[in-house]
Every structure is written in structure tokens, then in C-alpha cells.
Scaffold this motif. Structure first.
Motif, PDB file in Angstrom:
ATOM      1  N   GLY A 150     -68.248  23.581  69.858  1.00 40.23           N
ATOM      2  CA  GLY A 150     -66.932  23.580  70.493  1.00 40.23           C
ATOM      3  C   GLY A 150     -65.998  24.494  69.735  1.00 40.23           C
ATOM      4  N   ALA A 151     -64.804  24.680  70.260  1.00 38.15           N
ATOM      5  CA  ALA A 151     -63.778  25.450  69.548  1.00 38.15           C
ATOM      6  C   ALA A 151     -62.429  25.142  70.175  1.00 38.15           C
ATOM      7  CB  ALA A 151     -64.054  26.950  69.646  1.00 38.15           C
ATOM      8  N   GLN A 152     -61.436  25.073  69.317  1.00 37.50           N
ATOM      9  CA  GLN A 152     -60.080  24.910  69.836  1.00 37.50           C
ATOM     10  C   GLN A 152     -59.401  26.279  69.778  1.00 37.50           C
ATOM     11  OE1 GLN A 152     -57.447  22.923  67.257  1.00 37.50           O
ATOM     12  NE2 GLN A 152     -55.738  23.078  68.667  1.00 37.50           N
ATOM     13  N   VAL A 153     -58.916  26.714  70.930  1.00 34.78           N
ATOM     14  CA  VAL A 153     -58.271  28.027  71.016  1.00 34.78           C
ATOM     15  C   VAL A 153     -56.765  27.832  71.170  1.00 34.78           C
ATOM     16  CG1 VAL A 153     -58.242  30.243  72.235  1.00 34.78           C
ATOM     17  CG2 VAL A 153     -60.316  28.834  72.268  1.00 34.78           C
ATOM     18  N   VAL A 154     -56.006  28.518  70.334  1.00 39.91           N
ATOM     19  CA  VAL A 154     -54.548  28.467  70.434  1.00 39.91           C
ATOM     20  C   VAL A 154     -54.051  29.866  70.769  1.00 39.91           C
ATOM     21  CG1 VAL A 154     -52.459  28.307  69.007  1.00 39.91           C
ATOM     22  CG2 VAL A 154     -54.149  26.477  68.926  1.00 39.91           C
ATOM     23  N   THR A 155     -53.136  29.957  71.732  1.00 39.89           N
ATOM     24  CA  THR A 155     -52.524  31.251  72.048  1.00 39.89           C
ATOM     25  C   THR A 155     -51.117  31.200  71.459  1.00 39.89           C
ATOM     26  OG1 THR A 155     -51.734  30.470  74.182  1.00 39.89           O
ATOM     27  CG2 THR A 155     -53.902  31.457  74.160  1.00 39.89           C
ATOM     28  N   ASP A 215     -50.880  36.086  71.106  1.00 35.65           N
ATOM     29  CA  ASP A 215     -50.385  36.096  72.476  1.00 35.65           C
ATOM     30  C   ASP A 215     -48.951  36.628  72.553  1.00 35.65           C
ATOM     31  OD1 ASP A 215     -49.357  35.480  74.959  1.00 35.65           O
ATOM     32  OD2 ASP A 215     -50.258  33.519  75.092  1.00 35.65           O
ATOM     33  N   GLY A 216     -48.039  36.014  71.827  1.00 36.80           N
ATOM     34  CA  GLY A 216     -46.619  36.334  72.002  1.00 36.80           C
ATOM     35  C   GLY A 216     -46.246  37.720  71.516  1.00 36.80           C
ATOM     36  N   PHE A 217     -45.197  38.279  72.164  1.00 40.29           N
ATOM     37  CA  PHE A 217     -44.659  39.574  71.766  1.00 40.29           C
ATOM     38  C   PHE A 217     -44.119  39.476  70.330  1.00 40.29           C
ATOM     39  CE2 PHE A 217     -40.836  42.444  71.803  1.00 40.29           C
ATOM     40  CZ  PHE A 217     -41.526  43.633  71.837  1.00 40.29           C
ATOM     41  N   GLY A 218     -43.514  38.325  70.008  1.00 37.91           N
ATOM     42  CA  GLY A 218     -42.979  38.115  68.661  1.00 37.91           C
ATOM     43  C   GLY A 218     -44.079  38.174  67.610  1.00 37.91           C
ATOM     44  N   ILE A 219     -45.276  37.754  67.970  1.00 38.25           N
ATOM     45  CA  ILE A 219     -46.410  37.786  67.027  1.00 38.25           C
ATOM     46  C   ILE A 219     -46.824  39.236  66.792  1.00 38.25           C
ATOM     47  CG2 ILE A 219     -48.855  37.121  66.715  1.00 38.25           C
ATOM     48  CD1 ILE A 219     -46.885  34.740  66.460  1.00 38.25           C
ATOM     49  N   LYS A 220     -46.813  40.015  67.868  1.00 35.97           N
ATOM     50  CA  LYS A 220     -47.152  41.440  67.730  1.00 35.97           C
ATOM     51  C   LYS A 220     -46.142  42.116  66.793  1.00 35.97           C
ATOM     52  CE  LYS A 220     -47.500  45.654  70.365  1.00 35.97           C
ATOM     53  NZ  LYS A 220     -48.064  46.314  71.500  1.00 35.97           N
ATOM     54  N   VAL A 228     -53.186  26.257  77.999  1.00 36.56           N
ATOM     55  CA  VAL A 228     -52.858  27.446  78.783  1.00 36.56           C
ATOM     56  C   VAL A 228     -51.430  27.448  79.328  1.00 36.56           C
ATOM     57  CG1 VAL A 228     -55.263  27.964  79.375  1.00 36.56           C
ATOM     58  CG2 VAL A 228     -53.922  26.491  80.887  1.00 36.56           C
ATOM     59  N   GLY A 229     -50.582  26.530  78.871  1.00 31.42           N
ATOM     60  CA  GLY A 229     -49.154  26.543  79.246  1.00 31.42           C
ATOM     61  C   GLY A 229     -48.938  26.609  80.743  1.00 31.42           C
ATOM     62  N   PRO A 278     -52.639  38.431  76.107  1.00 27.16           N
ATOM     63  CA  PRO A 278     -52.024  37.333  76.852  1.00 27.16           C
ATOM     64  C   PRO A 278     -53.023  36.203  77.101  1.00 27.16           C
ATOM     65  CG  PRO A 278     -51.545  39.455  77.877  1.00 27.16           C
ATOM     66  CD  PRO A 278     -52.630  39.689  76.852  1.00 27.16           C
ATOM     67  N   GLY A 279     -52.613  34.995  76.745  1.00 29.53           N
ATOM     68  CA  GLY A 279     -53.490  33.829  76.892  1.00 29.53           C
ATOM     69  C   GLY A 279     -53.967  33.651  78.321  1.00 29.53           C
TER      70      GLY A 279
END
Ligand code: UDP
Length: 247
Positions: free
Chosen positions: A34-39, A67-72, A185-186, A86-87
Motif C-alpha cells: 500500500g501507499a499513502q499519497v499526499v498532494t 501539487d500547490g503553486f506555493g510548493i513550486k 483528492v480534495g 496537479p493532484g
């Protein structure tokens, strides 16, 4: 594939392209892991700082997608050029991989009419998709929902309950069964259903999807605007400190 993880304010972000992220998940599925994916985005980091349980969940995720522009922007401050993943696109392509390989998929979240329409649209686009579970996101009997989705035995579960509820829900599943790919996935089901539109492509290309969403849903304004400048300021301070230590 060995993932490279950069830490922003203590939160890991994996430096990979969408395809590398999808390959990572495909391998997990093949290995029955399994895996937990966070965007991840800056609002999640802010929430994680205020709520320790959420913070731990975000920090313990197996795959953290930029995912977020702020992260970039934060990575740019660090001197790292990273494409935004994008998630919603990542999840959609993950669904295609499931259809191609006959992996069963489950969907939880959003309003009843939204999830129904979203799953209907996706099933039309990807006729071979095996949907083993579908449930709207307005329930109080969380433990029952956890048990019933586990009983359906999906390989991939997409959860659209908004942050932080989806992360808490995912964590509950993870503690009971550790061979499912779990991804929050919001608002993606809203988009897939057609009830909400994504920003036009040129806005997306400029990294301004968040601005478009804020204009369309002004109530998001108070969520994003104090957060993004504060977040970037903290990243600048952290980066300066890291440079000082390195010299
Ligand atoms: N939602 C839900 N149950 C809840 C609260 C929210 O299913 O108790 C759904 C909501 O209908 C929407 C999604 O969660 O489809 C979250 O959307 P939002 O745009 O807030 O997510 P974001 O991407 O901003 O985290």
C-alpha cells in the motif's frame, strides 16, 4: 526508483515528475504494497503545524506530490526547479492505470449527485474500470464506512472529503489494512462530475489555478491569502538559515 525528498518547513516533498510518481505507485501495487499519497500545498502545511495529528500524517506519507503553486515557489527559493504535479491529473492517470491492469478502485467523498456523476463520467471514459465501492462523503458512521470499503478490497482508494478530514480517514484505513493505495483528492470529484470547472489551460500553465479558484470561490480568499505570503516568508527564512549552516 529512489525518490529524492526535499524538506520544506519540516514537511517532505518528493521531487519527481507525474510519470515518476505513477511508476512509483504502479510498483507498489505490483508488489502488493500500500501507499499513502499526499498532494501537498501550503495550506496543508499550515494546518499540519496547527494540528499535530495531521502534521504527523503528512510527514509519514509514502509519496508527497508537489501539487500547490506555493510548493513550486518554495522549491524555487531552495534553488530547485520542480514542475508542479496537479493532484487531480495524477489521480486521473492513476485511474487509467487501474483500468488497464484490472485493479479494483474505490471512491469516497463529495455529495451524492457529485460522486455518482463523477464515477459515471469516468466509467464512460475508461470502460474497463472496475469500481468496487462508491460512497458520498457525508456520513457520521466513519468506522462502518472504513470497514465496508476495506471489505470491498480495492487496490486504489480515492478520498474526497477535503483536508484534513480525508487525511484522518485515510489514516484510519491505513492502520487497518496496509496494501491499499490511498490518496486524498480534495475537490477532484466536483471537477470530474462536471459540476465545477478547472481553470482554463493557460491559467494552469502559468501556475495560477489557485487564483482562478479563488476568484470563482471568493470564500477561499481568506484561506489562501494570509497563508501563501507567510509560508513563503518562512521558507525564505529557513533557506537563509540552511545556507548559513552550510557555509
Ligand atoms: N466533502 C465531503 N464531506 C465533508 C466535507 C467535504 O465529502 O464532510 C467534499 C466536498 O463535497 C468536496 C470535497 O470534499 O467535494 C472537498 O472540496 P474542497 O474544494 O474543499 O477541497 P480542497 O481541494 O480545497 O481541499
Amino acid at each position: 526508483m529512489n525518490k529524492v525528498r526535499e524538506y520544506i518547513l519540516g514537511y517532505g516533498v518528493d521531487l519527481l515528475t507525474k510519470n515518476e510518481g505513477l511508476d512509483y505507485i504502479s510498483k507498489k501495487i505490483i508488489n502488493n504494497e500500500g501507499a499513502q499519497v499526499v498532494t501537498i500545498n501550503p495550506e496543508m502545511i499550515e494546518m499540519g503545524d496547527k494540528n499535530q495529528e495531521l502534521g504527523e500524517i503528512l510527514k509519514n506519507a509514502d509519496l508527497v506530490i508537489p501539487d500547490g503553486f506555493g510548493i513550486k515557489l518554495a522549491l524555487k527559493i531552495r534553488g530547485i526547479q520542480q514542475e508542479q504535479v496537479p493532484g487531480i491529473e495524477f489521480s486521473r492517470e492513476l485511474i487509467n492505470i487501474c483500468a488497464e491492469n484490472d485493479y479494483p478502485v474505490a471512491f469516497i467523498g463529495a455529495k451524492e449527485e457529485v460522486i455518482n456523476k463523477a464515477v459515471e463520467n469516468i466509467s464512460k471514459q475508461t470502460p474497463n474500470l472496475k469500481v468496487v465501492y462508491k460512497r458520498n462523503g457525508y456520513f457520521n458512521n466513519e468506522d462502518e464506512v472504513v470497514d465496508s470499503v476495506i471489505a470491498a478490497n480495492p487496490k486504489v482508494l480515492l478520498v474526497a472529503l477535503g483536508v484534513p478530514r480525508q487525511e484522518f480517514f485515510i489514516n484510519k484505513i491505513k492502520s487497518k489494512k496496509n496494501d491499499i493505495i490511498l490518496i486524498g483528492v480534495g475537490g477532484s470529484f466536483d471537477v470530474w462530475s462536471g459540476f465545477t470547472q478547472r481553470a482554463p489551460e493557460n491559467w494552469q500553465k502559468m501556475g495560477l489555478e489557485w487564483l482562478y479558484r479563488t476568484i470563482k470561490q471568493p470564500e477561499r480568499f481568506k484561506r489562501i491569502f494570509p497563508t501563501l505570503p507567510m509560508f513563503l516568508l518562512k521558507v525564505i527564512m529557513e533557506t537563509t538559515q540552511l545556507k548559513r549552516i552550510a557555509n
